[in-house]
Design a protein around this motif. Structure first.
Motif, PDB file in Angstrom:
ATOM      1  N   SER A 181      57.477  56.411  15.862  1.00 14.77           N
ATOM      2  CA  SER A 181      57.349  56.603  17.314  1.00 14.77           C
ATOM      3  C   SER A 181      56.792  57.989  17.618  1.00 14.77           C
ATOM      4  CB  SER A 181      58.714  56.454  17.998  1.00 14.77           C
ATOM      5  OG  SER A 181      59.415  55.323  17.554  1.00 14.77           O
ATOM      6  N   HIS A 204      45.024  52.156  12.640  1.00 16.55           N
ATOM      7  CA  HIS A 204      45.182  51.280  13.805  1.00 16.55           C
ATOM      8  C   HIS A 204      43.934  50.435  14.007  1.00 16.55           C
ATOM      9  CE1 HIS A 204      45.373  50.425  18.235  1.00 16.55           C
ATOM     10  NE2 HIS A 204      46.615  50.097  17.901  1.00 16.55           N
ATOM     11  N   HIS A 211      50.660  50.221  16.502  1.00 14.37           N
ATOM     12  CA  HIS A 211      50.626  51.304  17.487  1.00 14.37           C
ATOM     13  C   HIS A 211      50.454  52.638  16.777  1.00 14.37           C
ATOM     14  CE1 HIS A 211      54.829  51.724  16.163  1.00 14.37           C
ATOM     15  NE2 HIS A 211      54.716  52.977  16.562  1.00 14.37           N
ATOM     16  N   ARG A 212      50.139  53.657  17.545  1.00 14.80           N
ATOM     17  CA  ARG A 212      50.015  55.006  17.005  1.00 14.80           C
ATOM     18  C   ARG A 212      51.129  55.877  17.586  1.00 14.80           C
ATOM     19  NH1 ARG A 212      43.926  56.376  18.662  1.00 14.80           N
ATOM     20  NH2 ARG A 212      44.697  55.432  20.591  1.00 14.80           N
ATOM     21  N   SER A 260      47.334  60.942  22.183  1.00 17.88           N
ATOM     22  CA  SER A 260      48.580  60.296  21.752  1.00 17.88           C
ATOM     23  C   SER A 260      49.688  60.422  22.783  1.00 17.88           C
ATOM     24  CB  SER A 260      49.058  60.905  20.434  1.00 17.88           C
ATOM     25  OG  SER A 260      49.520  62.235  20.623  1.00 17.88           O
TER      26      SER A 260
END
Length: 351
Positions: A181, A204, A211-212, A260
């Motif tokens: 996360s 990704h 997800h990144r 991000s």
């Protein structure tokens, strides 16, 4: 199967061909350790993992990018490699340049490189030149010298350095089975946070992760140009590896943080030392002070309520603690000396 180093293991993601001579010390494949005890103390509502880059061949994350940078220097028939360094880059360049049979030149700020790192560069046979100024001036001189002499500059402004370093993010995903996360990293010259974001983005795009993560960079308070928004002319911090006042990858780091939805934080030297000792005492991981900035940053964010319940967090520890033995000795409880008798030893144990 035997680990073959980052170029062969991640060849599909790297700018190499069959004509690229691979220079490797089997870097990469570093441990991702779940830090349950530390998590209970600093962020009990999250799962915490430590990416221990001090397990690379020369004891830091620099080996990933140096493998590729020196391989490409050999491919283009560079006369030599050169770097400016606060320590880890010089150790890595000296080792990989030596393995490639290339002359290695290192520019370091006099008196501002930890002894363990200086010893490595010298042991590997590099020509070490100390300059009477800081890292930023050393890098400026290095750029000029390389342009004039036909040397390959292997600092993180060399694009192949970041290409190689992105493999750490890919390893994290392979080891976790997904992306975290949040990912916390120390920030000095700012290349590593940029490289990790590049790696997460490439994985990704290839469908390897869903997800990144949010990228959180952490600078030392006395060397925090990105957080403060201006160059720091005379950076000061106990964390010598991130004692940089004008990061070469400043814009790329801001891009990683922005894309991000992450952040850039700064922590005090006291915060760094607390995290440094906690990592060693509670998780058995001895890292250099700059590495502990990532954990200090996580501690600060957790205390401020910025780490959500159930989050998976990775902190990168960039270098081994033996890089800077002086700090370990000077900031730890002093050894006691007693007479060589059973009674004196027992008295010391019970004191």
């Amino acid at each position: 199967m035997r680990w073959r180093g980052v170029i062969e293991e991640f060849r599909a993601f790297l700018p190499v061909t069959e004509q690229t001579p691979v220079v490797t010390l089997c870097e990469g494949n570093t441990p991702l350790i779940q830090a349950s005890r530390l998590a209970k103390r600093i962020c009990p509502h999250a799962s915490l993992y430590l990416k221990v880059e001090g397990a690379n061949p020369t004891g830091s994350f620099k080996d990933r990018g140096m493998s590729l940078a020196v391989s490409k220097a050999l491919e283009k028939r560079a006369r030599a490699v050169l770097c400016a360094s606060t320590g880890n880059t010089s150790a890595s360049a000296a080792a990989y340049g030596g393995r490639a049979e290339l002359p290695v030149y290192v520019l370091i700020p006099v008196g501002n490189v930890a002894l363990g790192k200086l010893a490595q560069a010298m042991a590997h046979g590099a020509t070490v030149i100390q300059i009477e100024d800081n890292f930023d001036q050393a890098l400026a001189i290095g750029k000029t010298v390389c342009a004039e002499e036909g040397f390959e500059l292997v600092n993180s402004i060399n694009p192949f350095r970041l290409e190689g370093q992105q493999t750490a993010a890919m390893e994290v995903c392979d080891q976790l089975g997904c992306a975290p996360s949040y990912h916390y990293l120390p920030v000095g010259n700012a290349g590593n946070i940029s490289a990790y974001w590049k790696g997460y983005t490439a994985y990704h795009a290839a469908g390897q992760i869903a997800h990144r993560p949010k990228m959180i960079g952490v600078q030392a308070e006395g060397a925090a140009p990105i957080v403060r928004g201006h160059v720091v002319e005379q950076p000061k911090t106990i964390a010598t590896a991130i004692r940089i006042g004008n990061p070469a990858s400043w814009k790329l780091a801001l891009q990683a943080v922005g894309e991000s939805s992450g952040d850039m934080k700064m922590v005090t030297d006291e915060d760094i030392l607390v995290a440094y000792h906690l990592l060693a005492a509670e998780e058995g991981v001895f890292c250099e002070p700059a590495s502990a900035a990532s954990v200090a940053g996580l501690t600060m964010c957790s205390q401020a309520g910025l780490v959500p319940e159930g989050a998976t967090v990775v902190c990168t520890l960039t270098g081994h603690g033996l890089k800077d033995p002086d700090t370990a000795v000077s900031t730890s409880p002093k050894a006691r000396t007693v007479k060589a008798t059973r009674d004196d030893v027992l008295a010391a144990l019970r004191a």
